[in-house]
Scaffold this motif. Sequence first.
Motif, PDB file in Angstrom:
ATOM      1  N   GLU A 154     107.369 -16.564   4.571  1.00 54.05           N
ATOM      2  CA  GLU A 154     108.761 -17.371   5.082  1.00 54.05           C
ATOM      3  C   GLU A 154     110.120 -15.898   4.415  1.00 54.05           C
ATOM      4  O   GLU A 154     110.717 -15.842   5.307  1.00 54.05           O
ATOM      5  CB  GLU A 154     109.415 -17.920   3.313  1.00 54.05           C
ATOM      6  CG  GLU A 154     110.718 -19.056   3.777  1.00 54.05           C
ATOM      7  CD  GLU A 154     111.323 -19.793   2.579  1.00 54.05           C
ATOM      8  OE1 GLU A 154     112.442 -20.082   2.154  1.00 54.05           O
ATOM      9  OE2 GLU A 154     110.503 -20.228   1.661  1.00 54.05           O
ATOM     10  N   GLU A 157     109.242 -14.666   7.903  1.00 53.51           N
ATOM     11  CA  GLU A 157     110.085 -15.258   9.126  1.00 53.51           C
ATOM     12  C   GLU A 157     111.916 -14.998   9.131  1.00 53.51           C
ATOM     13  O   GLU A 157     112.069 -14.461  10.199  1.00 53.51           O
ATOM     14  CB  GLU A 157     109.042 -16.428   9.036  1.00 53.51           C
ATOM     15  CG  GLU A 157     108.158 -16.392   9.211  1.00 53.51           C
ATOM     16  CD  GLU A 157     107.919 -18.215   9.365  1.00 53.51           C
ATOM     17  OE1 GLU A 157     108.658 -18.694   8.526  1.00 53.51           O
ATOM     18  OE2 GLU A 157     106.935 -18.718   9.305  1.00 53.51           O
ATOM     19  N   SER A 158     112.067 -14.776   7.972  1.00 49.62           N
ATOM     20  CA  SER A 158     113.566 -14.639   8.000  1.00 49.62           C
ATOM     21  C   SER A 158     113.905 -13.473   7.681  1.00 49.62           C
ATOM     22  O   SER A 158     115.136 -12.761   9.059  1.00 49.62           O
ATOM     23  CB  SER A 158     113.599 -14.943   6.477  1.00 49.62           C
ATOM     24  OG  SER A 158     115.483 -14.583   5.767  1.00 49.62           O
TER      25      SER A 158
END
Length: 269
Positions: A154, A157-158
């Motif tokens: 996560e 991806e951010s």
Amino acid sequence: MSRAAEAVRGDRRVDLSRRDVGLVELMDDPACDLDRLERTYAAFPLVNGVVAGWGRVYRELLRPLLSAERTLRVLDVGSGGGDVARWLVRRARRDGLRLQVVAVDPDERAHAWASRRPEPGVEYRCVSSGELVAAGETFDVVISNHVLHHLDDEARESVLADSERLADRLVVHSDIRRARLAYLGYWLGSLVLDRRSFVRVDGLRSIRRSFRVDELRAVAPPGWRVVGREPFRLWLLHETPAPGRGGAVSESTAAGAPQAVRLPGGGRA
């Protein structure tokens, strides 16, 4: 048993066939010993100078975008002790080229340590990439050094989504390429490093957490290019075909600076 033989024996016990994402690097612990953490930051110029390959990144990807007339603005994400940012501006200055690096790290400990080492052309900020996006900031180039392997899916991806929004021209996330020889070499080479720092333990854990080329390609978003470089390096690259949001690169192009840089694998920025 010799150190080399001990290293080989120990290396065989380590499973390098897959990423060991369960490992946590000691410096990532908010409660870790501050003295040892700062000794780790102090060792980074030596370690990165030997293994990180920023001379090649500078020559192949950054220098073609630089100009003696206009300033190229670079964002260094997760800059730690700031040694890469300082090295880049010194190298550009030596070449008579204008470069400004904004070195950001959300860790207050890293920011405090780096801020005590001012360098003309380097600005340190204690912020995240997401905060910069929210503030509407943009830069010509976004870089990072040894950040990707620290992140879970996560967070990675951010950071990549933020990088696309923040970069007008090019993104270069440089990291370790996991390999048995890399682990063995670092096991031996790090014997001479400061044992009162985290740099030996965390360096070996970094290799175990890092990607191989196929693994990084499998999780890279559309539009990103993964390039393997020797020895044991990975570049995750993203280009913006047309520098349409203004900034120093557009001005330098008008002033006669190179209009494009050839990316490995046939891409252009």
